[in-house]
Design an enzyme around this catalytic site. Structure first.
Site, mmCIF file in Angstrom:
data_model
loop_
_atom_site.group_PDB
_atom_site.id
_atom_site.type_symbol
_atom_site.label_atom_id
_atom_site.label_comp_id
_atom_site.label_asym_id
_atom_site.label_seq_id
_atom_site.Cartn_x
_atom_site.Cartn_y
_atom_site.Cartn_z
ATOM 1 N N GLU A 18 0.835 -1.197 0.000
ATOM 2 C CA GLU A 18 0.000 0.000 0.000
ATOM 3 C C GLU A 18 0.876 1.257 0.000
ATOM 4 O O GLU A 18 0.599 2.224 -0.703
ATOM 5 C CB GLU A 18 -0.924 -0.020 1.228
ATOM 6 N N GLU A 53 2.318 1.816 -3.320
ATOM 7 C CA GLU A 53 1.286 2.306 -4.229
ATOM 8 C C GLU A 53 1.078 3.808 -4.014
ATOM 9 O O GLU A 53 0.939 4.570 -4.974
ATOM 10 C CB GLU A 53 -0.010 1.534 -3.961
ATOM 11 N N CYS A 83 -7.778 -1.920 3.715
ATOM 12 C CA CYS A 83 -7.575 -3.112 4.544
ATOM 13 C C CYS A 83 -8.802 -3.471 5.366
ATOM 14 O O CYS A 83 -8.801 -4.471 6.072
ATOM 15 C CB CYS A 83 -6.366 -2.959 5.440
ATOM 16 N N SER A 124 -6.707 1.856 -2.641
ATOM 17 C CA SER A 124 -5.563 1.013 -2.940
ATOM 18 C C SER A 124 -6.069 -0.362 -3.372
ATOM 19 O O SER A 124 -7.112 -0.827 -2.909
ATOM 20 C CB SER A 124 -4.710 0.878 -1.679
ATOM 21 N N LYS A 144 -14.820 -9.893 7.959
ATOM 22 C CA LYS A 144 -13.794 -10.816 7.469
ATOM 23 C C LYS A 144 -14.379 -12.199 7.191
ATOM 24 O O LYS A 144 -13.859 -12.956 6.384
ATOM 25 C CB LYS A 144 -12.648 -10.924 8.475
ATOM 26 N N GLU A 182 -15.532 -11.691 3.838
ATOM 27 C CA GLU A 182 -14.410 -11.450 2.931
ATOM 28 C C GLU A 182 -13.732 -12.749 2.513
ATOM 29 O O GLU A 182 -13.442 -12.958 1.337
ATOM 30 C CB GLU A 182 -13.383 -10.522 3.594
ATOM 31 N N GLU A 187 -13.135 -14.153 -5.475
ATOM 32 C CA GLU A 187 -11.814 -13.775 -5.983
ATOM 33 C C GLU A 187 -10.687 -14.171 -5.032
ATOM 34 O O GLU A 187 -9.524 -14.077 -5.381
ATOM 35 C CB GLU A 187 -11.760 -12.281 -6.330
ATOM 36 N N CYS A 216 -10.571 -1.342 14.424
ATOM 37 C CA CYS A 216 -10.819 -2.757 14.725
ATOM 38 C C CYS A 216 -10.915 -3.053 16.223
ATOM 39 O O CYS A 216 -11.533 -4.034 16.616
ATOM 40 C CB CYS A 216 -9.737 -3.628 14.112
HETATM 41 S S1 SF4 Z 1 -13.272 -4.820 12.562
HETATM 42 FE FE1 SF4 Z 1 -14.406 -3.164 11.605
HETATM 43 S S2 SF4 Z 1 -12.813 -1.655 11.131
HETATM 44 FE FE2 SF4 Z 1 -11.774 -3.588 11.474
HETATM 45 S S3 SF4 Z 1 -11.597 -4.497 9.444
HETATM 46 FE FE3 SF4 Z 1 -13.465 -5.303 10.376
HETATM 47 S S4 SF4 Z 1 -15.096 -3.980 9.625
HETATM 48 FE FE4 SF4 Z 1 -13.146 -2.924 9.294
#
Ligand code: SF4
Ligand code: SF4
Ligand code: SF4
Ligand code: FES
Lengths: 588, 159
Positions: A282, A285, A308, A328, A367, A370, A375, A512
């Protein structure tokens, strides 16, 4: 100042504050249910709907909800006389009459505010046995909605609409059938939900919880044919201890590693390693775009936005798809870790990727979604197989009879367990951009950065900005946490009003450390502050505090990746974004 | 939920309605009211257009639509059947009549039969108490309806 008495105590407070807050100043905690507050972040839910917080004001006919009644001069408030206690109990009994009594098997068992309220108020039977509303369960890739357990406090709605400005949820129907749901009562998956998990963080009951993948992990650990690798995100070590009765802000990095080893993971690695890698990509970039821009290349888009946070990625894919070339292209640390574990580390050991299971421990619910994105799979095999929340890890440790607090401090395994101070601060708002500055400064100026602490980038203000001097070149940095704040910065970019070169965005208030998968904070923002302090403390204690100085990162580039933004990096560590604006609500 | 495709012209009309209220968020209820006049009901697509025009979330629009019983998301049937549940009709057994309609048509109040022929709703007193219990099919009024008579009324329109 206003003078009043509460339970016979003289109280003097500013005008315009509620009886609830006035009572707190003299140590009286009036029970609340729908009310919710995160101080310092301007987050407040005050619908005044549940009436658990009623108090008596002498001379008034009706009891008043303390959470939404302002103090007045000379009033005499009673928070616990028999009339109040009876009313409060009746209110609770009525709420419980339309609530499934499933505490034993509920995911919220032990953390449920409704349950503790029943205990606090001494409910021993349910005198009102009414008809119960029934809704179907809705399971999305990250969140389960079990709306029969909804008590209509509307906290989730406040979070989703006012704080996050996502608008996935709304109160629907009325009376007995009233609940909070997505439009047309469709599944959350069909809505504009970002899976930030903030609604889950504040739901007092088991109506909103995360999809639990612990069983899948237990099965993988039990399978001798699988090599099971775990990675732990920066914010987890600053909060996990709370689940074991430790003070908020206690760093439990070493004990966490020890616990994971006891659970049977073959390799205990650190997402922080991948965070260092993220900074390499990043940061490069940023510099690449910046230098082309300074040379007058008109095709270059600035500001660059961090990428991220998968909750944030979902947000712009839904709401600002036309701007998806600005962030990014670097994957999140979780998703950088996956291919490095399977394609580099695994290959080195001669383990086929199908026989390697990568588990991540995350403060995050986004996540979970994700790692299921197409992909991020190779022939159907996900780079990261399962993502567990901090809370799920705590359950797993407890279920395995591991006495967390008496564990020794252990070290991560190498090579993917080595990390720098820069990567640790990814866990809190402002941390990613600070880490990027440390590396970008040195790469750009060729000079050594003496003072690595960028205090101007820290704090909890909703939107922050600072100008960092890159040896004569002023770099304008913006920071937003919470998607509503992010939206403001995005609107500015859209209108051509943005002065920033780089912007860090985190979906969750606080970053987070306040993620949707963290131990419940029950509205105590001091807890978030302490977690942030812990993250900075870990950074300060590291000998290496710049990502590009991580010896294993250097080795990884030398042995395998080549250089940042190189062909291999491009293939394994970068991604692309999609226009998902149309996919919302379109049903054939 | 079956999705209808609105014609460009209808969407344009709907946007005009929103515009006539200055695309004000606060006018959502009025806009929905007008829109229901325009379409006869409020299908998902109509709500989506309104959400976009007024810059509110679709979830919020849906929340309002489901809060007020006046709003409906189901198109009325070709022959809308209304049963009066005013006091006079009620004491003379309108509820049994309603039950019979539900049974024969296999729909609940507020729903439309799958062939689109009938929809069922309830009314408060229509002022024909002398004829109680009263049933209306479209504009036509049926008086002194008994549960046994329900199937004949339905049969009149089935062919
Ligand atoms: S905990 Fe919240 S701020 Fe951290 S990556 Fe996950 S969604 Fe984003
Ligand atoms: S996860 Fe976030 S975006 Fe999704 S419904 Fe909850 S608060 Fe809204
Ligand atoms: S889902 Fe949870 S947070 Fe939302 S209104 Fe219901 S009980 Fe409250
Ligand atoms: S906590 Fe005050 S009304 Fe719900």
């Amino acid at each position: 100042m206003i003078k009043l008495t509460i339970d016979g105590k003289q109280v003097e407070v500013e005008k315009d504050i509620t009886i609830l807050k006035a009572a707190k100043t003299v140590g009286i905690d009036i029970p609340t249910l729908c009310y919710f507050e995160l101080r310092d972040m301007n987050i407040e839910n005050r619908p005044g709907g549940c009436r658990i917080c009623v108090v008596e004001i002498k001379g008034r006919r009706n009891l008043a909800p303390a959470c939404s009644t302002k103090v007045e001069n000379g009033i005499e408030v009673n928070t616990h006389n028999i009339r109040v206690l009876n009313a409060r109990r009746t209110v609770l009994e009525l709420i419980l009459s339309d609530h499934p009594a499933e505490c034993l098997t509920c995911a919220k068992n032990g953390n449920c505010e409704l349950q503790s309220m029943a205990q606090q108020l001494g409910v021993r039977e349910l005198p009102y046995q009414g008809e119960q509303s029934t809704y179907r369960k809705d399971t999305s890739p990250a969140i389960i909605r079990d709306i029969d357990k909804c008590i209509m406090c509307r906290r989730c709605e406040m979070m989703c609409n006012e704080v996050q400005t996502v608008g996935a949820l709304s109160a629907i129907n009325r009376g007995f059938m009233a609940v909070v749901a997505p439009a047309f009562e469709m599944n959350l998956e069909k809505s504009s939900c970002t899976y930030c998990g903030q609604c889950v963080s504040v739901c007092p009951t088991g109506a909103l919880t995360e999809v639990d993948h612990s069983r899948n992990v237990i099965n993988a650990l039990a399978d001798p044919a699988k090599t099971v690798v775990v990675q732990t995100a920066p914010a987890v070590r600053a909060a996990l201890g709370e689940e074991f009765g430790l003070e908020p802000g206690t760093l439990v990095t070493g004990k966490m590693v020890a616990a994971l080893r006891r659970l049977g993971f073959d390799y205990v690695f650190d997402t922080d390693f991948a965070a260092d890698l993220t900074i390499m990509e990043e940061g490069s970039e940023l510099l690449d775009r910046l230098s082309r821009y300074l040379k007058g290349d008109k095709s270059v888009k600035l500001p660059i936005l961090t990428s991220c946070c998968p909750g944030w990625v979902n947000f712009f894919e839904h709401n600002f798809p036309e701007m998806r070339d600005i962030p990014s292209t670097a994957k999140s640390p979780q998703q950088m870790f996956g291919p490095i574990a399977k394609e580099y580390f695994g290959k080195k050991l001669g383990i086929d990727r199908k026989n390697m299971i990568v588990v991540s421990i995350m403060p995050c619910l986004a996540k979970k979604y994700e790692c299921q994105r197409d992909e991020f799979k190779v022939n159907g095999d996900p780079d990261v197989n399962f993502s567990l929340s901090t809370r799920e890890l705590a359950h797993l440790i407890k279920a395995s009879n591991i006495d967390f607090n008496s564990l020794p401090e252990e070290e991560f395994d190498n090579p993917l367990g080595e990390s720098t101070g820069a990567s640790v601060i990814f866990g809190t708002t402002g941390g990613v951009i600070e880490a990027a500055c440390r590396t970008a400064y040195e790469l750009y100026t060729g000079k050594k950065l003496e003072k690595v602490d960028f205090m101007e980038l820290r704090g909890f203000e909703n939107i922050r900005h600072a100008t960092i001097d890159f040896d004569g070149l002023p770099i304008n940095i913006g920071i937003a946490h919470g998607l509503g704040n992010a939206r403001k910065l995005l609107e500015d970019i859209k209108d051509g009003k943005s002065e920033f070169h780089a912007i860090e965005i985190m979906a969750c208030p606080g970053g987070c450390i306040g993620g949707g998968g963290q131990p419940y904070h029950f509205g105590d923002s001091e807890i978030l502050k302490k977690r942030a302090a812990a993250v900075y403390q870990e950074d300060a204690g590291k000998t290496i505090r710049k990502s590009h100085e991580n010896p294993f990162i250097i080795q990884l580039y030398k042995e395998f990746l080549g250089k940042p933004l190189g062909e291999k990096s491009h293939h394994l560590l970068h991604t692309k974004y999609f226009d998902k604006s149309a996919s919302v609500f379109v049903e054939e | 939920m079956a999705k209808i495709k609105l014609s460009e012209r209808k969407i344009q009309e709907l946007k005009e309605v929103c515009k006539s209220f200055n695309n004000e968020k606060g006018e959502l209820i009025n806009v929905l009211h007008k829109a229901q006049g325009l379409f006869g009901y409020l299908p998902a697509e109509v709500q989506e257009v309104i959400a976009k025009e007024l810059n509110v979330s679709v979830a919020h629009v849906y929340g309002v639509v489901t809060f007020y019983s006046f709003f409906t998301m189901v198109p009325k049937g070709e022959h809308p059947i209304s049963i009066c549940l005013g006091t006079a009709c009620y004491v003379r057994g309108a509820e049994k009549v309603l039950e019979e309609f539900k049974r024969i048509l296999n729909v609940q109040v507020g729903e439309t039969t799958s062939d689109g022929k009938f929809s069922l709703s309830c009314l408060r007193c229509v002022g024909a108490c002398g004829l109680a219990p009263v049933v209306m099919v479209g504009e036509k009024v049926y008086g002194r309806v008994s549960p046994d008579g329900v199937k004949d009324i339905v049969a009149e329109y089935r062919s």
